[in-house]
Scaffold this motif. Sequence first.
Motif, short mmCIF file in Angstrom:
data_model
loop_
_atom_site.label_atom_id
_atom_site.label_comp_id
_atom_site.label_asym_id
_atom_site.label_seq_id
_atom_site.Cartn_x
_atom_site.Cartn_y
_atom_site.Cartn_z
N ALA A 1 23.01 48.99 3.26
CA ALA A 1 22.93 50.12 4.20
C ALA A 1 22.94 51.44 3.43
O ALA A 1 22.16 52.36 3.73
CB ALA A 1 24.09 50.07 5.18
N GLU A 2 23.80 51.54 2.41
CA GLU A 2 23.89 52.80 1.66
C GLU A 2 22.59 53.08 0.90
O GLU A 2 22.19 54.24 0.77
CB GLU A 2 25.10 52.78 0.73
N GLU B 1 20.32 54.43 3.48
CA GLU B 1 20.79 55.74 3.94
C GLU B 1 20.51 56.82 2.89
O GLU B 1 20.20 57.95 3.23
CB GLU B 1 22.28 55.68 4.27
N LYS C 1 29.00 54.95 3.32
CA LYS C 1 29.44 54.19 4.50
C LYS C 1 30.60 53.26 4.15
O LYS C 1 30.52 52.03 4.33
CB LYS C 1 28.26 53.36 5.07
N HIS D 1 26.23 52.03 14.67
CA HIS D 1 25.61 52.43 13.41
C HIS D 1 24.18 51.89 13.35
O HIS D 1 23.94 50.74 13.67
CB HIS D 1 26.45 51.90 12.25
N PRO E 1 21.63 52.04 10.44
CA PRO E 1 20.95 52.33 9.19
C PRO E 1 19.46 52.09 9.41
O PRO E 1 19.09 51.17 10.14
CB PRO E 1 21.54 51.30 8.21
#
Length: 218
Positions: free
Chosen positions: A83-84, A87, A112, A168, A170
């Motif tokens: 996810a990071e 992001e 996150k 959330h 992403p």
Amino acid sequence: MSHEPLHFEHVPESDMQLRADAFLVMMRKRRSVRMFSDRAVPLGVLEAALQTAGTAPNGANLQPWHFSVVTDPSVKRAIREAAEEEERVFYNNRAPQAWLDALAPLGTDAQKPFLEVAPCLIGVFAQPHGIGPAGETIKHYYVQESVGIATGFLIAALHQAGLATLTHTPSPMAFLNTIMRRPAHERAFLLLVVGYPAENATVPMISKKPLTDITSFI
Ligand SMILES: Cc1cc2nc3c(=O)[nH]c(=O)nc-3n(C[C@H](O)[C@H](O)[C@H](O)COP(=O)(O)O)c2cc1C
């Protein structure tokens, strides 16, 4: 199709306002939480809330959803890392300035940590079609609307049980299919972070539009 009696609970009018007001007071306390404690959540509460989600109205009752519940720390870490990565691209390259401007008051960024700290992540998947017993494709209807309503039920059920959530998204979220081992015909809809707020958690100061702005009575 055979029918059965409707077991409708008739609420005395004197109680209706009280119940509606009490629900509003309870729902007004829900906030999206981004600072979580690592305290584990009771499995039975999760299961009851997921069953509540499964009661949602939906297109032709085909129930075009799947909820993938993750509590394994190594899987949470994999989700956080993926996810990071997405992001970082979103915040640095992909997001149009207007979107970044809209997010600025919330103070969100590509970090996150809650994806690893929170005890539970629920991947919500939409099924644009199903697969029948003989492997045939079964078309689903109003998939977005149905999964959105079911997710709303889930968020409300978790909140009223005493748990905090973060919705959330992403973007893009296809990595969730791989990590959560969901089939290709399912589309990751959103990721719900579930747990207890961290001690001293704060939330952005925001307000909700008044009734007069969001409704018209004709
Ligand atoms: C479809 C949807 C996607 C969202 N995506 C994110 C997200 O990716 N990251 C995040 O921090 N908040 C996300 N949010 C939470 C919103 O920012 C939040 O609901 C909004 O600011 C209102 O705050 P409240 O939930 O505390 O009332 C999302 C909410 C929705 C409904």
